[in-house]
Design a protein around this motif. Sequence first.
Motif, PDB file in Angstrom:
ATOM      1  N   LEU A 190     -19.026  -2.626  -5.933  1.00 45.85           N
ATOM      2  CA  LEU A 190     -20.183  -1.747  -6.032  1.00 45.85           C
ATOM      3  C   LEU A 190     -21.048  -2.006  -7.265  1.00 45.85           C
ATOM      4  O   LEU A 190     -22.157  -1.465  -7.337  1.00 45.85           O
ATOM      5  CB  LEU A 190     -19.729  -0.281  -6.020  1.00 45.85           C
ATOM      6  N   MET A 191     -20.573  -2.776  -8.221  1.00 42.73           N
ATOM      7  CA  MET A 191     -21.372  -3.053  -9.423  1.00 42.73           C
ATOM      8  C   MET A 191     -22.508  -4.009  -9.095  1.00 42.73           C
ATOM      9  O   MET A 191     -22.306  -5.015  -8.419  1.00 42.73           O
ATOM     10  CB  MET A 191     -20.491  -3.648 -10.533  1.00 42.73           C
ATOM     11  N   LYS A 192     -23.693  -3.695  -9.587  1.00 43.81           N
ATOM     12  CA  LYS A 192     -24.854  -4.527  -9.294  1.00 43.81           C
ATOM     13  C   LYS A 192     -24.845  -5.839 -10.056  1.00 43.81           C
ATOM     14  O   LYS A 192     -25.381  -6.830  -9.590  1.00 43.81           O
ATOM     15  CB  LYS A 192     -26.136  -3.767  -9.631  1.00 43.81           C
ATOM     16  N   ASP A 193     -24.251  -5.850 -11.240  1.00 41.13           N
ATOM     17  CA  ASP A 193     -24.297  -7.059 -12.056  1.00 41.13           C
ATOM     18  C   ASP A 193     -23.121  -8.006 -11.822  1.00 41.13           C
ATOM     19  O   ASP A 193     -23.023  -9.030 -12.488  1.00 41.13           O
ATOM     20  CB  ASP A 193     -24.372  -6.692 -13.543  1.00 41.13           C
ATOM     21  N   ILE A 195     -20.416  -3.351   2.366  1.00 42.18           N
ATOM     22  CA  ILE A 195     -20.738  -2.664   1.110  1.00 42.18           C
ATOM     23  C   ILE A 195     -22.066  -3.130   0.535  1.00 42.18           C
ATOM     24  O   ILE A 195     -22.699  -2.414  -0.227  1.00 42.18           O
ATOM     25  CB  ILE A 195     -19.575  -2.838   0.107  1.00 42.18           C
ATOM     26  N   GLU A 196     -22.528  -4.308   0.919  1.00 40.43           N
ATOM     27  CA  GLU A 196     -23.753  -4.877   0.363  1.00 40.43           C
ATOM     28  C   GLU A 196     -24.965  -3.947   0.447  1.00 40.43           C
ATOM     29  O   GLU A 196     -25.703  -3.828  -0.524  1.00 40.43           O
ATOM     30  CB  GLU A 196     -24.055  -6.216   1.054  1.00 40.43           C
ATOM     31  N   PRO A 197     -25.230  -3.253   1.563  1.00 45.42           N
ATOM     32  CA  PRO A 197     -26.395  -2.357   1.595  1.00 45.42           C
ATOM     33  C   PRO A 197     -26.295  -1.185   0.616  1.00 45.42           C
ATOM     34  O   PRO A 197     -27.305  -0.645   0.195  1.00 45.42           O
ATOM     35  CB  PRO A 197     -26.421  -1.838   3.029  1.00 45.42           C
ATOM     36  N   ALA A 198     -25.091  -0.800   0.246  1.00 47.80           N
ATOM     37  CA  ALA A 198     -24.914   0.322  -0.682  1.00 47.80           C
ATOM     38  C   ALA A 198     -25.237  -0.060  -2.121  1.00 47.80           C
ATOM     39  O   ALA A 198     -25.492   0.801  -2.944  1.00 47.80           O
ATOM     40  CB  ALA A 198     -23.491   0.850  -0.591  1.00 47.80           C
ATOM     41  N   VAL A 199     -25.242  -1.330  -2.422  1.00 48.63           N
ATOM     42  CA  VAL A 199     -25.459  -1.772  -3.809  1.00 48.63           C
ATOM     43  C   VAL A 199     -26.906  -1.938  -4.096  1.00 48.63           C
ATOM     44  O   VAL A 199     -27.792  -2.184  -3.516  1.00 48.63           O
ATOM     45  CB  VAL A 199     -24.700  -3.078  -4.087  1.00 48.63           C
TER      46      VAL A 199
END
Length: 124
Positions: A36-39, A120-124
């Motif tokens: 879930l971390m963007k970086d 999970i990609e769309p949630a990030v």
Amino acid sequence: MPVTRTESVGVREMGSFTDAFIAYIMGFVGGIPILLMKDSSEFMRKHAAYSSVMGFFAWLAFMALWHMPVNTEYPHFGPAMYVVYAWLLYAAFGIWKAVRGELYRIPLIDGMAEKLIKAIEPAV
């Protein structure tokens, strides 16, 4: 000029060690925050997904074997402990591969990990 061992350890390697340690040691619960971390990089997301999927199946196996007592003195230290030992070996292997910058593939787990990343990609 050749790179020595002390010069090769930079911020990226230490960050990947920390992320890998969190993802692999904490099982399927530890991989979700890394996903879930963007970086976080795509490389660490794959390792976190592998850890989450394998951790989930290890947890299921542990819970199934926990209720199979084989020793009357210590009833829960039977087959369930082998799952714990296997998980610790898998976690050490995963951390070692992540720090070295390598990605490994486990045939059935690979497909599930890719599906987890895409979900999970769309949630990030």
